[in-house]
Design a protein around this motif. Structure first.
Motif, mmCIF file in Angstrom:
data_model
loop_
_atom_site.group_PDB
_atom_site.id
_atom_site.type_symbol
_atom_site.label_atom_id
_atom_site.label_comp_id
_atom_site.label_asym_id
_atom_site.label_seq_id
_atom_site.Cartn_x
_atom_site.Cartn_y
_atom_site.Cartn_z
ATOM 1 N N GLY A 1 8.840 1.687 6.670
ATOM 2 C CA GLY A 1 7.842 1.972 5.646
ATOM 3 C C GLY A 1 6.435 1.699 6.150
ATOM 4 O O GLY A 1 5.581 1.218 5.414
ATOM 5 N N HIS A 2 6.208 2.042 7.426
ATOM 6 C CA HIS A 2 4.910 1.783 8.064
ATOM 7 C C HIS A 2 4.157 3.079 8.332
ATOM 8 O O HIS A 2 4.710 4.029 8.886
ATOM 9 C CB HIS A 2 5.087 1.091 9.413
ATOM 10 C CG HIS A 2 5.443 -0.342 9.326
ATOM 11 N ND1 HIS A 2 5.780 -1.068 10.441
ATOM 12 C CD2 HIS A 2 5.513 -1.205 8.286
ATOM 13 C CE1 HIS A 2 6.056 -2.316 10.087
ATOM 14 N NE2 HIS A 2 5.892 -2.418 8.780
ATOM 15 N N TRP B 1 0.540 -0.440 9.232
ATOM 16 C CA TRP B 1 0.296 -0.979 7.891
ATOM 17 C C TRP B 1 1.482 -0.620 7.012
ATOM 18 O O TRP B 1 2.137 0.403 7.220
ATOM 19 C CB TRP B 1 -0.946 -0.346 7.272
ATOM 20 C CG TRP B 1 -2.212 -0.622 7.980
ATOM 21 C CD1 TRP B 1 -3.096 -1.639 7.733
ATOM 22 C CD2 TRP B 1 -2.795 0.129 9.052
ATOM 23 N NE1 TRP B 1 -4.168 -1.553 8.587
ATOM 24 C CE2 TRP B 1 -4.012 -0.475 9.407
ATOM 25 C CE3 TRP B 1 -2.398 1.271 9.760
ATOM 26 C CZ2 TRP B 1 -4.829 0.004 10.416
ATOM 27 C CZ3 TRP B 1 -3.201 1.760 10.774
ATOM 28 C CH2 TRP B 1 -4.405 1.120 11.088
ATOM 29 N N LYS B 2 1.748 -1.433 6.017
ATOM 30 C CA LYS B 2 2.779 -1.096 5.043
ATOM 31 C C LYS B 2 2.281 0.078 4.211
ATOM 32 O O LYS B 2 1.141 0.086 3.755
ATOM 33 C CB LYS B 2 3.100 -2.291 4.158
ATOM 34 C CG LYS B 2 3.749 -3.406 4.938
ATOM 35 C CD LYS B 2 4.089 -4.579 4.070
ATOM 36 C CE LYS B 2 4.727 -5.641 4.959
ATOM 37 N NZ LYS B 2 5.054 -6.842 4.238
ATOM 38 N N ALA B 3 3.141 1.067 4.037
ATOM 39 C CA ALA B 3 2.778 2.249 3.252
ATOM 40 C C ALA B 3 2.848 1.907 1.767
ATOM 41 O O ALA B 3 3.739 1.185 1.323
ATOM 42 C CB ALA B 3 3.730 3.392 3.572
ATOM 43 N N GLU B 4 1.880 2.407 1.018
ATOM 44 C CA GLU B 4 1.908 2.226 -0.431
ATOM 45 C C GLU B 4 1.298 3.454 -1.105
ATOM 46 O O GLU B 4 0.557 4.209 -0.493
ATOM 47 C CB GLU B 4 1.185 0.953 -0.850
ATOM 48 C CG GLU B 4 -0.278 0.898 -0.511
ATOM 49 C CD GLU B 4 -0.937 -0.419 -0.915
ATOM 50 O OE1 GLU B 4 -2.077 -0.362 -1.398
ATOM 51 O OE2 GLU B 4 -0.317 -1.485 -0.729
ATOM 52 N N LYS B 5 1.653 3.626 -2.362
ATOM 53 C CA LYS B 5 1.116 4.744 -3.135
ATOM 54 C C LYS B 5 -0.322 4.434 -3.525
ATOM 55 O O LYS B 5 -0.641 3.306 -3.895
ATOM 56 C CB LYS B 5 1.950 4.992 -4.392
ATOM 57 C CG LYS B 5 3.368 5.421 -4.111
ATOM 58 C CD LYS B 5 3.376 6.776 -3.457
ATOM 59 C CE LYS B 5 4.785 7.224 -3.158
ATOM 60 N NZ LYS B 5 4.831 8.436 -2.384
ATOM 61 N N HIS B 6 -1.165 5.439 -3.471
ATOM 62 C CA HIS B 6 -2.556 5.271 -3.898
ATOM 63 C C HIS B 6 -2.553 5.026 -5.406
ATOM 64 O O HIS B 6 -1.940 5.788 -6.155
ATOM 65 C CB HIS B 6 -3.372 6.513 -3.548
ATOM 66 C CG HIS B 6 -4.834 6.319 -3.739
ATOM 67 N ND1 HIS B 6 -5.433 6.253 -4.978
ATOM 68 C CD2 HIS B 6 -5.832 6.170 -2.833
ATOM 69 C CE1 HIS B 6 -6.721 6.073 -4.843
ATOM 70 N NE2 HIS B 6 -6.993 6.018 -3.547
ATOM 71 N N PRO B 7 -3.228 3.973 -5.885
ATOM 72 C CA PRO B 7 -3.177 3.642 -7.316
ATOM 73 C C PRO B 7 -3.770 4.714 -8.229
ATOM 74 O O PRO B 7 -3.341 4.864 -9.369
ATOM 75 C CB PRO B 7 -3.963 2.335 -7.424
ATOM 76 C CG PRO B 7 -4.772 2.240 -6.179
ATOM 77 C CD PRO B 7 -4.038 3.028 -5.125
ATOM 78 N N THR C 1 0.241 8.706 -0.110
ATOM 79 C CA THR C 1 0.672 7.454 0.514
ATOM 80 C C THR C 1 -0.443 7.017 1.445
ATOM 81 O O THR C 1 -0.937 7.811 2.260
ATOM 82 C CB THR C 1 1.979 7.662 1.291
ATOM 83 O OG1 THR C 1 2.970 8.162 0.377
ATOM 84 C CG2 THR C 1 2.473 6.373 1.907
ATOM 85 N N GLY D 1 -1.457 0.090 3.308
ATOM 86 C CA GLY D 1 -1.621 -1.107 2.498
ATOM 87 C C GLY D 1 -1.899 -2.295 3.393
ATOM 88 O O GLY D 1 -2.798 -2.260 4.240
#
Length: 164
Positions: free
Chosen positions: A51-52, A84-90, A96, A99
């Motif tokens: 998940g990077h 970086w850890k992948a995250e959804k844009h708020p 993606t 993070g």
């Protein structure tokens, strides 16, 4: 006058070595390269199992060789893989984005020094603390093991991206 010159040279030598000594060092002796985020971007990537989101940067020697299609890369080539850890844009959940910082890894080309691992030295530094990965220098077997499937590409997964 000679004493002043000698004292200045000694002071510069100590001052120059201080910054290198402040950098974390992997168990095999490879120190964190400063300025790796100022190197040229070679390629982005996404590692699904971790998940990077990653970018690979290269020093001038590595980038010039990759652009020229030179294989194997010459000694002095250094690649950094920043993750970086992948995250959804708020505000835009279909995007993606990077993070929290996860790690930075280095591949350092020296065909003689790292002969046992295809001419590459490996180092990994974890988290914001940039903690060196591995209990001892044997950690490189893990790195090299992952890279053996791409031995025909000088042990590189990454290929330089092209743009029009």
């Amino acid at each position: 006058m000679l004493r002043i010159v000698v004292a200045c040279i000694a002071l510069l030598a100590v001052a120059g070595s201080g910054s290198a000594m402040d950098r974390p060092v992997a168990p095999n002796g490879i120190a964190l390269y400063s300025g790796y985020m100022n190197w040229k971007v070679v390629a982005p990537s996404y590692r699904e199992d971790k998940g990077h989101i990653r970018i690979v940067t290269g020093n001038e020697i590595a980038v010039a060789a990759l652009r020229a299609g030179t294989k194997p890369l010459p000694d002095g080539s250094v690649l950094a893989k920043v993750a970086w850890k992948a995250e959804k844009h708020p505000s835009f959940p279909v995007a993606t984005v990077p993070g929290a910082f996860a790690q930075v890894e280095f591949m350092v080309k020296d065909a003689v020094k790292y002969k046992e691992t295809g001419g590459w030295g490996y180092a990994r530094f974890l988290g914001n603390e940039l903690k060196p990965y591995g209990k001892d220098a044997g950690f490189v077997k893990e790195c090299f093991g992952c890279h053996t499937p791409v031995a025909d590409n000088d042990y590189l997964f990454t290929r330089i991206v092209t743009v029009p």
